[in-house]
Design a protein around this motif. Structure first.
Motif, short mmCIF file in Angstrom:
data_model
loop_
_atom_site.label_atom_id
_atom_site.label_comp_id
_atom_site.label_asym_id
_atom_site.label_seq_id
_atom_site.Cartn_x
_atom_site.Cartn_y
_atom_site.Cartn_z
N PHE A 85 0.79 -1.22 0.00
CA PHE A 85 0.00 0.00 0.00
C PHE A 85 0.83 1.28 0.00
CE2 PHE A 85 -3.07 -3.17 1.40
CZ PHE A 85 -4.18 -2.83 0.65
N GLY A 86 2.13 1.17 -0.14
CA GLY A 86 2.97 2.34 -0.34
C GLY A 86 2.89 3.34 0.79
N VAL A 87 2.55 4.59 0.44
CA VAL A 87 2.57 5.69 1.43
C VAL A 87 1.33 5.73 2.31
CG1 VAL A 87 4.01 7.10 -0.09
CG2 VAL A 87 1.52 7.34 -0.19
N VAL A 88 0.37 4.87 2.07
CA VAL A 88 -0.87 4.89 2.84
C VAL A 88 -0.62 4.31 4.23
CG1 VAL A 88 -3.25 4.05 2.94
CG2 VAL A 88 -2.23 4.68 0.74
N PRO A 89 -1.06 4.97 5.30
CA PRO A 89 -0.84 4.47 6.66
C PRO A 89 -1.56 3.14 6.92
CG PRO A 89 -1.46 6.79 6.71
CD PRO A 89 -1.68 6.31 5.31
N LYS A 90 -0.93 2.33 7.75
CA LYS A 90 -1.51 1.04 8.08
C LYS A 90 -2.90 1.18 8.70
CE LYS A 90 -0.62 -3.22 10.69
NZ LYS A 90 0.32 -3.93 11.59
N SER A 91 -3.12 2.24 9.47
CA SER A 91 -4.42 2.44 10.11
C SER A 91 -5.55 2.53 9.09
CB SER A 91 -4.40 3.70 10.97
OG SER A 91 -4.09 4.85 10.18
N LEU A 92 -5.22 2.88 7.83
CA LEU A 92 -6.21 2.96 6.77
C LEU A 92 -6.31 1.67 5.99
CD1 LEU A 92 -5.58 6.58 5.43
CD2 LEU A 92 -7.30 5.81 7.08
N TRP A 93 -5.15 1.14 5.52
CA TRP A 93 -5.26 -0.03 4.64
C TRP A 93 -5.65 -1.31 5.37
CZ3 TRP A 93 -2.01 -3.82 6.17
CH2 TRP A 93 -0.71 -3.52 6.61
N GLN A 94 -5.40 -1.37 6.68
CA GLN A 94 -5.75 -2.61 7.39
C GLN A 94 -7.26 -2.79 7.54
OE1 GLN A 94 -4.16 -2.78 11.33
NE2 GLN A 94 -5.21 -0.94 12.06
N ARG A 95 -8.05 -1.76 7.23
CA ARG A 95 -9.50 -1.91 7.28
C ARG A 95 -10.00 -2.91 6.25
NH1 ARG A 95 -10.95 4.58 7.33
NH2 ARG A 95 -9.89 5.09 9.31
N THR A 96 -9.35 -2.95 5.09
CA THR A 96 -9.74 -3.90 4.05
C THR A 96 -8.82 -5.11 3.99
OG1 THR A 96 -8.46 -2.64 2.41
CG2 THR A 96 -10.82 -2.14 2.61
N ASN A 97 -7.57 -4.96 4.40
CA ASN A 97 -6.59 -6.04 4.29
C ASN A 97 -5.83 -6.18 5.61
OD1 ASN A 97 -6.87 -4.74 1.38
ND2 ASN A 97 -6.29 -6.88 1.11
N PRO A 98 -6.44 -6.78 6.63
CA PRO A 98 -5.77 -6.91 7.93
C PRO A 98 -4.49 -7.72 7.84
CG PRO A 98 -7.75 -8.27 7.83
CD PRO A 98 -7.77 -7.40 6.62
N ALA A 99 -3.49 -7.28 8.59
CA ALA A 99 -2.18 -7.94 8.59
C ALA A 99 -2.04 -8.88 9.78
CB ALA A 99 -1.08 -6.89 8.63
N ASP A 100 -1.12 -9.84 9.66
CA ASP A 100 -0.84 -10.72 10.78
C ASP A 100 0.22 -10.08 11.68
OD1 ASP A 100 1.68 -11.11 9.60
OD2 ASP A 100 1.21 -13.12 8.86
N GLU A 101 0.72 -10.84 12.64
CA GLU A 101 1.66 -10.29 13.62
C GLU A 101 2.99 -9.88 12.98
OE1 GLU A 101 2.08 -14.78 13.48
OE2 GLU A 101 0.44 -13.30 13.55
N ASN A 102 3.26 -10.35 11.78
CA ASN A 102 4.48 -9.97 11.06
C ASN A 102 4.23 -8.91 9.99
OD1 ASN A 102 6.25 -11.84 12.43
ND2 ASN A 102 5.23 -13.47 11.27
N ASN A 103 3.07 -8.29 10.05
CA ASN A 103 2.67 -7.25 9.09
C ASN A 103 2.45 -7.79 7.69
OD1 ASN A 103 2.03 -4.40 9.29
ND2 ASN A 103 3.59 -4.06 7.73
#
Length: 285
Positions: free
Chosen positions: A19-37
């Motif tokens: 997701f490049g420059v997009v903050p994780k707080s935004l992209w994880q809403r559609t694509n949640p990450a695991d404990e290793n991101n």
């Protein structure tokens, strides 16, 4: 014409890179990450049966790399390229054309298999389609992209004598009902098949739009060689797709196969999501 979704397995990639420059707080809403991101992604291919031709769009990662390679990508899932083909009644020898959107390992890896220490085409009866500009880009890779262009995935295609090139011209005809769109931001001269099917237009998005989470314009992968060009290409094609009511086929979205678009105050966003099987059932009733 008949279309079939071919699922070649799931894998993981770093969410930040996707997701490049997009903050994780935004992209994880559609694509949640695991404990290793790491986020899960599909290798979702398309099989097109048109007359006597069986055309496979992309081939997934394959299974010939070593354990160290696969440890980076965490392949998982119950389906593979061959089992998914078989589920629809097809075998590798039935494929007449392999259309490679581009030559990154997660799109071309399944095109070549390892047989008794020999690298051979998985689809012995098929023509493999690329374009000359992208082929040359891949076999003489830049230092940033060369980890995605693996020689064992690419050179045996040419050595087999099964390689042919599509003219690098946006909108060029591939078959009667398939034309080819070109995009240059993710990698040089990536090809997007545009298919006329049951009075609808289906655009195979490859890595121009990996998932519905990438629909907002700034959501551009760090993997893209020319992100500003991706931004321009994505804006143009999303506007066209909205205006003409295209169906977008998503190669990497872990959940959603297809989507349509709507216009909102914040720009173009996803409208409906559905599977190709659901679409077929709807138009057939």
């Amino acid at each position: 014409m008949e279309l079939y979704t071919i699922n070649a397995g799931l894998f993981k990639l770093d969410g930040g890179a996707m997701f490049g420059v997009v903050p994780k707080s935004l992209w994880q809403r559609t694509n949640p990450a695991d404990e290793n991101n790491l986020c899960t992604w599909a290798t979702r291919l398309l099989l097109i049966v048109e007359g006597k031709r069986c055309i496979l769009i992309d081939t997934g990662i394959g299974d010939k790399q070593d354990q160290k390679f696969f440890s980076h990508y965490h392949l998982h899932g119950d389906e593979t390229l061959k089992t998914s083909l078989a589920k629809h009644g097809f075998q590798p020898d039935d494929i007449t054309d392999v259309f490679l959107t581009h030559l990154h390992f997660d799109h071309v890896g399944g095109a070549i298999e390892l047989n008794e220490s020999q690298l051979t085409p998985t689809f012995s009866n098929a023509i493999y389609w690329s374009n000359r500009k992208h082929w040359n880009w891949a076999i003489h890779p830049n230092d940033r992209e060369k980890a995605s262009f693996l020689k064992e995935n690419i050179l045996p295609i040419e050595e087999s004598g099964q390689l042919k090139f599509i003219e690098e011209k946006d909108g060029v005809a591939f078959t009667r009902d398939i034309c080819v769109r070109f995009a240059y931001g993710h990698t040089d001269a990536m090809m997007l098949p545009q298919i006329q099917y049951k009075n609808h237009t289906i655009l195979y998005m490859a890595d121009l739009l990996p998932s519905i989470g990438h629909i907002p314009l700034p959501y551009v992968m760090s993997y893209d060689m020319f992100p500003l060009r991706t931004l321009k290409e994505k804006k143009h094609l999303l506007n066209e797709a909205f205006e003409k009511n295209y169906i977008l086929f998503l190669e990497h979205d872990p959940i959603h196969e297809c989507c349509t678009l709507r216009q909102t105050a914040k720009g173009i966003r996803v409208d409906k999501t559905f599977s190709l099987a659901d679409f077929n059932n709807q138009v057939n009733t």
